[in-house]
Design a protein around this motif. Sequence first.
Motif, PDB file in Angstrom:
ATOM      1  N   THR A  56     -60.637  24.098 -41.665  1.00 34.89           N
ATOM      2  CA  THR A  56     -60.686  22.953 -40.760  1.00 34.89           C
ATOM      3  C   THR A  56     -61.880  23.055 -39.821  1.00 34.89           C
ATOM      4  N   LYS A  57     -62.040  24.220 -39.201  1.00 33.49           N
ATOM      5  CA  LYS A  57     -63.121  24.414 -38.232  1.00 33.49           C
ATOM      6  C   LYS A  57     -64.417  24.879 -38.884  1.00 33.49           C
ATOM      7  N   LYS A  58     -64.345  25.246 -40.187  1.00 30.68           N
ATOM      8  CA  LYS A  58     -65.505  25.787 -40.905  1.00 30.68           C
ATOM      9  C   LYS A  58     -66.051  27.029 -40.180  1.00 30.68           C
ATOM     10  N   VAL A  59     -65.153  27.967 -39.905  1.00 28.60           N
ATOM     11  CA  VAL A  59     -65.504  29.182 -39.181  1.00 28.60           C
ATOM     12  C   VAL A  59     -65.107  30.396 -40.013  1.00 28.60           C
ATOM     13  N   LEU A  60     -66.007  31.395 -40.065  1.00 24.70           N
ATOM     14  CA  LEU A  60     -65.768  32.610 -40.843  1.00 24.70           C
ATOM     15  C   LEU A  60     -65.632  33.808 -39.904  1.00 24.70           C
ATOM     16  N   TYR A  61     -64.638  34.662 -40.209  1.00 25.08           N
ATOM     17  CA  TYR A  61     -64.421  35.892 -39.451  1.00 25.08           C
ATOM     18  C   TYR A  61     -64.333  37.078 -40.405  1.00 25.08           C
ATOM     19  N   LYS A  62     -64.683  38.223 -39.891  1.00 24.50           N
ATOM     20  CA  LYS A  62     -64.375  39.476 -40.574  1.00 24.50           C
ATOM     21  C   LYS A  62     -63.627  40.335 -39.566  1.00 24.50           C
ATOM     22  N   LYS A  63     -62.300  40.368 -39.720  1.00 25.55           N
ATOM     23  CA  LYS A  63     -61.405  41.029 -38.763  1.00 25.55           C
ATOM     24  C   LYS A  63     -61.692  40.525 -37.357  1.00 25.55           C
ATOM     25  N   TYR A  64     -62.222  41.363 -36.466  1.00 22.20           N
ATOM     26  CA  TYR A  64     -62.405  40.976 -35.072  1.00 22.20           C
ATOM     27  C   TYR A  64     -63.729  40.269 -34.820  1.00 22.20           C
ATOM     28  N   LYS A  65     -64.572  40.141 -35.835  1.00 25.44           N
ATOM     29  CA  LYS A  65     -65.923  39.645 -35.627  1.00 25.44           C
ATOM     30  C   LYS A  65     -66.107  38.229 -36.172  1.00 25.44           C
ATOM     31  N   TYR A  66     -66.710  37.378 -35.348  1.00 25.22           N
ATOM     32  CA  TYR A  66     -67.084  36.030 -35.760  1.00 25.22           C
ATOM     33  C   TYR A  66     -68.426  36.094 -36.476  1.00 25.22           C
ATOM     34  N   ILE A  67     -68.519  35.464 -37.648  1.00 24.43           N
ATOM     35  CA  ILE A  67     -69.757  35.457 -38.430  1.00 24.43           C
ATOM     36  C   ILE A  67     -70.418  34.090 -38.273  1.00 24.43           C
ATOM     37  N   ALA A  68     -71.591  34.072 -37.650  1.00 24.07           N
ATOM     38  CA  ALA A  68     -72.303  32.805 -37.423  1.00 24.07           C
ATOM     39  C   ALA A  68     -72.961  32.333 -38.719  1.00 24.07           C
ATOM     40  N   LEU A  69     -72.611  31.136 -39.161  1.00 26.54           N
ATOM     41  CA  LEU A  69     -73.178  30.551 -40.378  1.00 26.54           C
ATOM     42  C   LEU A  69     -73.903  29.261 -40.057  1.00 26.54           C
ATOM     43  N   THR A  70     -74.913  28.936 -40.868  1.00 23.19           N
ATOM     44  CA  THR A  70     -75.576  27.644 -40.745  1.00 23.19           C
ATOM     45  C   THR A  70     -74.675  26.572 -41.348  1.00 23.19           C
ATOM     46  N   GLN A  71     -75.011  25.312 -41.111  1.00 23.47           N
ATOM     47  CA  GLN A  71     -74.217  24.222 -41.673  1.00 23.47           C
ATOM     48  C   GLN A  71     -74.193  24.278 -43.203  1.00 23.47           C
ATOM     49  N   LYS A  72     -75.333  24.590 -43.820  1.00 20.74           N
ATOM     50  CA  LYS A  72     -75.384  24.680 -45.275  1.00 20.74           C
ATOM     51  C   LYS A  72     -74.525  25.834 -45.780  1.00 20.74           C
ATOM     52  N   GLU A  73     -74.524  26.952 -45.057  1.00 17.79           N
ATOM     53  CA  GLU A  73     -73.711  28.102 -45.471  1.00 17.79           C
ATOM     54  C   GLU A  73     -72.222  27.789 -45.348  1.00 17.79           C
ATOM     55  N   LYS A  74     -71.839  27.061 -44.317  1.00 16.93           N
ATOM     56  CA  LYS A  74     -70.441  26.642 -44.160  1.00 16.93           C
ATOM     57  C   LYS A  74     -70.041  25.703 -45.302  1.00 16.93           C
ATOM     58  N   GLN A  75     -70.943  24.785 -45.623  1.00 16.29           N
ATOM     59  CA  GLN A  75     -70.670  23.839 -46.705  1.00 16.29           C
ATOM     60  C   GLN A  75     -70.560  24.565 -48.043  1.00 16.29           C
ATOM     61  N   PHE A  76     -71.435  25.527 -48.265  1.00 12.31           N
ATOM     62  CA  PHE A  76     -71.425  26.322 -49.497  1.00 12.31           C
ATOM     63  C   PHE A  76     -70.100  27.069 -49.637  1.00 12.31           C
ATOM     64  N   LEU A  77     -69.653  27.703 -48.567  1.00  8.23           N
ATOM     65  CA  LEU A  77     -68.399  28.447 -48.601  1.00  8.23           C
ATOM     66  C   LEU A  77     -67.218  27.514 -48.852  1.00  8.23           C
ATOM     67  N   SER A  78     -67.242  26.348 -48.232  1.00  9.12           N
ATOM     68  CA  SER A  78     -66.177  25.361 -48.453  1.00  9.12           C
ATOM     69  C   SER A  78     -66.137  24.904 -49.908  1.00  9.12           C
ATOM     70  N   LEU A  79     -67.317  24.679 -50.494  1.00 11.40           N
ATOM     71  CA  LEU A  79     -67.386  24.256 -51.895  1.00 11.40           C
ATOM     72  C   LEU A  79     -66.825  25.335 -52.825  1.00 11.40           C
TER      73      LEU A  79
END
Length: 228
Positions: free
Chosen positions: A143-166
């Motif tokens: 929903t938020k297009k946000v990626l985490y690894k345990k306690y860490k937030y991973i900053a992604l570009t819009q294209k990277e978020k879209q790629f992961l969603s796809l």
Amino acid sequence: MKNKFFKTLRVLLVEDEQRLSTLLKNAIGESFYSFNIANDGVEGLALFKKIVPDIIITDIMMPNKTGLEMAQEIRELNANIPIIILSAFSETDKLLSAIDVGVVKYFIKPFDLDELLDYIGSLEHSFGNRVVLLKDDFLFNKTKKVLYKKYKYIALTQKEKQFLSLLIDKQTEKSYILPYDEIKKKLWKECVSDERLRTFIRRFRAKTSKDLIQNIKGEGYQITVVEL
């Protein structure tokens, strides 16, 4: 299953009584994807902004900033996050104040841990299938297009978020593989070369993990969604 739902949740506990916060983390912390602790409202607000948790559990009476003051400020940033109050007090005015700032549940100390877990489990319907667990302890909020690894937030570009969603959508569709041409078409308006795609993938893997996505030679990429 409740346990599967819990494993998608990032919990923030705000409690100045160290003995209680340690007890709670030891007793239920492992049930969740992550369980973070702040010692007062000031630290709690700062940690909220940093990790963007799914649920907040907080005491009321704390130094520097009370739980209700913190909850009020959090509500201005996020109107929907569930906030659960733990308190040694049961006065009507504090309960009404908690309702005013959008607290969803109020537990009087000492409380039953099973009741707390049962209540958190009851929130599952309001979350829906918004998050997926991936390899290497990664979690993606669809929903938020946000990626985490345990306690860490991973900053992604819009294209990277879209790629992961796809990639994740392909798993849902049971297509599994996201073709090279579809990636190019969905991520770029202009025609792009194979080398540009490979550069994009290298950068994505550098931010995440070389094993998070797999290249299916001659076809495309795929991702593995972890089943609990």
